[in-house]
Design an enzyme around this catalytic site. Sequence first.
Site, PDB file in Angstrom:
ATOM      1  N   ARG A 165       0.404  -5.648  -1.819  1.00  0.00           N
ATOM      2  CA  ARG A 165      -0.083  -6.940  -2.288  1.00  0.00           C
ATOM      3  C   ARG A 165       0.557  -8.071  -1.500  1.00  0.00           C
ATOM      4  NH1 ARG A 165       0.161  -8.838  -8.559  1.00  0.00           N
ATOM      5  NH2 ARG A 165       2.274  -9.583  -8.062  1.00  0.00           N
TER       6      ARG A 165
ATOM      7  N   ASP B  27      -3.361   2.766 -11.948  1.00  0.00           N
ATOM      8  CA  ASP B  27      -2.441   1.644 -12.114  1.00  0.00           C
ATOM      9  C   ASP B  27      -1.248   2.110 -12.962  1.00  0.00           C
ATOM     10  OD1 ASP B  27      -1.379  -1.022 -12.336  1.00  0.00           O
ATOM     11  OD2 ASP B  27      -3.401  -1.810 -12.057  1.00  0.00           O
TER      12      ASP B  27
ATOM     13  N   ASP C 281       2.810  -2.962  -5.366  1.00  0.00           N
ATOM     14  CA  ASP C 281       2.338  -4.183  -6.020  1.00  0.00           C
ATOM     15  C   ASP C 281       3.538  -4.992  -6.497  1.00  0.00           C
ATOM     16  OD1 ASP C 281       0.160  -5.748  -6.968  1.00  0.00           O
ATOM     17  OD2 ASP C 281       0.419  -4.958  -8.984  1.00  0.00           O
TER      18      ASP C 281
ATOM     19  N   GLU D  86       6.289  -9.735  -4.371  1.00  0.00           N
ATOM     20  CA  GLU D  86       6.553 -11.060  -3.782  1.00  0.00           C
ATOM     21  C   GLU D  86       8.047 -11.473  -3.826  1.00  0.00           C
ATOM     22  OE1 GLU D  86       2.685 -10.238  -4.647  1.00  0.00           O
ATOM     23  OE2 GLU D  86       4.142 -10.605  -6.227  1.00  0.00           O
TER      24      GLU D  86
END
Length: 579
Positions: free
Chosen positions: A568, A344, A457, A460
Site C-alpha cells: 500500500r 484480508d 498493508d 505508512e
Amino acid sequence: MSKILLSITLLSYLFNSVTGSCALSDSAKTDCGYSGIDESGCLAKGCCWVPAGYNSITPWCFYSTTSTGYQLTNLIETTYGYSGSLQLVGSSTSVYGSDISSLTLQVIYESASIFRVRITDSSNERWEIPYTLIDRSSPDDIKKSIETLYDFKYTSSPFTFEVIRKSDGVSIFKNSDPIVYKDQFIELTTSFDSSSKTYGIGESTRTNHALESGNTYTLWNADIAAMSLGSNLYGAFPYYLQILNGKASGAMLMNSNGIDVTLRDSSLTFTTIGGIIDLYIFVGPTPSEVISQYLSIVGLPTMMPYWSLGFHNCKYGYESLEQVEQVVANYTAANIPLDTQWMDIDYMQSYRDFTIDSTNFVASDVKSFVDSLHANGQHFVPIIDPGIMVYSGYSAYETGVELDVFVKDITGNYYLGQVWPGPTYFPDFFHPKSQDYWTAQLQSLYDLVPYDGIWIDMNEVSNFCNSDGKGQTCANTASAGCPAAGASQTDCCLSCYTVDSSNSLDFPPYSIQNDYGYLSTKTMSMSSYHYNNITVYNAHNLYGLTEQIATKNALSTIREQRPFLLTRSSFLSTGKHSA
C-alpha cells in the site's frame, strides 16, 4: 482614516528598511499569516503585505528576507563534472531557522541524458536516502560523459543555474530564485513557459492528469482514503514529467523528508523539511525517454509471476473459510475465470500477524483449501500488516523483543502504537537483524498455509492513536482491556503524552500541508528512531519501502520462485520490488 493608513504605510516602510526587502518573486514568498489575516495584522507580525488577488496561491502576507542566496566559489573540475563551495551572501534569516552558511555543490554529468545537482552542508553530515536502499551511483563512481544532450549554465552570485536541452534550446530546469537552505527548510524553484503541462508528484487523487496551477501537492505518506480528493495519500513520489510544445523533460528530487510541491503558472517549487538537494534532471525529449531515464536511476519494474496478471478476488469482512470457499465455487459456477483468491485480516487469530483463526479459519482447513486452489491452477495471497501485537507468548512479539528489532520512541523504549490487534510495536527494517526476523515470521505462516504471494498493508505506518499528532510516547493504561470488550478496534485505547514540546522533529518550524496536520498524527512520532539513530522524521516516507525489500527477500528465500508482493505505501523505486 487617512492617518491610520499613513501609520500602517510608515510602519511597513520602517520594518522593511530595517529587516530586509519585500521585493520578492511570487515563488520566493513564504506565508507569514493565517487564513483571514488583514494588512494591519500582517504588519504587526513584522511581515510584508502585498495583495496578490483573491484565490491566489501567492500569500498576501509573507516574510521578508535579508539573505540574497549563496555565492559560488572554488569551482573545480572533477571526474563527474564540477564541485564548488556555496557561501551565504548577507545575513542569515531566522525564518524557519538559521541559514546554513557554507554548502558543498556537486555538478554531476550523470549520463548523456541525465544531469544532476547535489548540494549539502559543508560542515555537518546530513540525512540522505541510503545508497543501499535505493541503489544508485554516488558522484565519485561517475565519469563525466564526453557528449551530452544538455548544457549547464550558472550565475555565481547569487548562485542560480539552468539546464538547456541542446536539440531545441529549451530550458528544462531554470533555477532563477536563490536557493534557501536551512536545517529543516530547503527551497528550490524552477521556472518555465506558462504553456507547459506538468504531470506526476504523487500520490493523490485528482480529477485531471495534469497538475493544476495554484495547488500545493504534499508528499507525506498517510493512511488517508483514496477517495479524498487532493489529499496526500499512501505514497510519495517527488518526480514530475513536463510537456512543452510536444517534447518532454522531467526532474526528480531524491529526498525522503516531507515535501510541499507548489505549482504556479510558470514555476514549480520544492519545499522540503530536511535532507539534502539531490536533483536529477531528465532531458527526454519524449515521454517514454523521460520515464526510461527516471527508471535508470530508481530501478526497472520487477518482473511479476505470470499468474499474477490474471483475475483476482479480495474482500474485507469474510466471516469464515466456508464463505470464501463458496465465493470461489460461485466463480466456477458462473464460468468466470478466477486466478487468485486473497484474504484480508479476517483469517488471523485476533488480527495477529502470522497466525490463523482457530475457530472460523482453522489452519488445517485453510491449508486444504489452498491445496485445492493449487490443484486447480489457482493461487492464494494473504495480507500482513507491520504492527506486531504486544502479547505475551506470541512468537512474533517475543522474538522481536529478544532481537531488539522494534522502532524506539523518544524515551528509548519501544514505540507503542495501536492498529487492528490492539497495542503494537513496529519492526525496524533498518535493523541488521530485521531481515532474518521477518523471513522467519513469514516462513512460520508459510508452514501453516503455502501461500503464493503477500499483500502488505498499513505500512505508512498507520496508527489508530496519536490523533492530535502531539504524542511522543504512548502507554497502555486501559484497565478494561485495549480495546475493551465490545469497543471498536479502531478507537484508540492508549494514553499518549508529549515529553518535550520543544522537540523540532515532532514540531518543526515549517509545517508542510499534511492533510492530518502535525506530522505524527495517526502514525509514529517523528522523534522516534530506527537502528543507528535514523529518525522517523527523516525515514517516515521510507517505511513501506524498507518493508517491501524485506518481504521480497523473504519470499524469494521461502518459495524459491519469482515473488509476488503488493504494497500500500510506496516511494521512489517501489516498482523495483513490488506491485
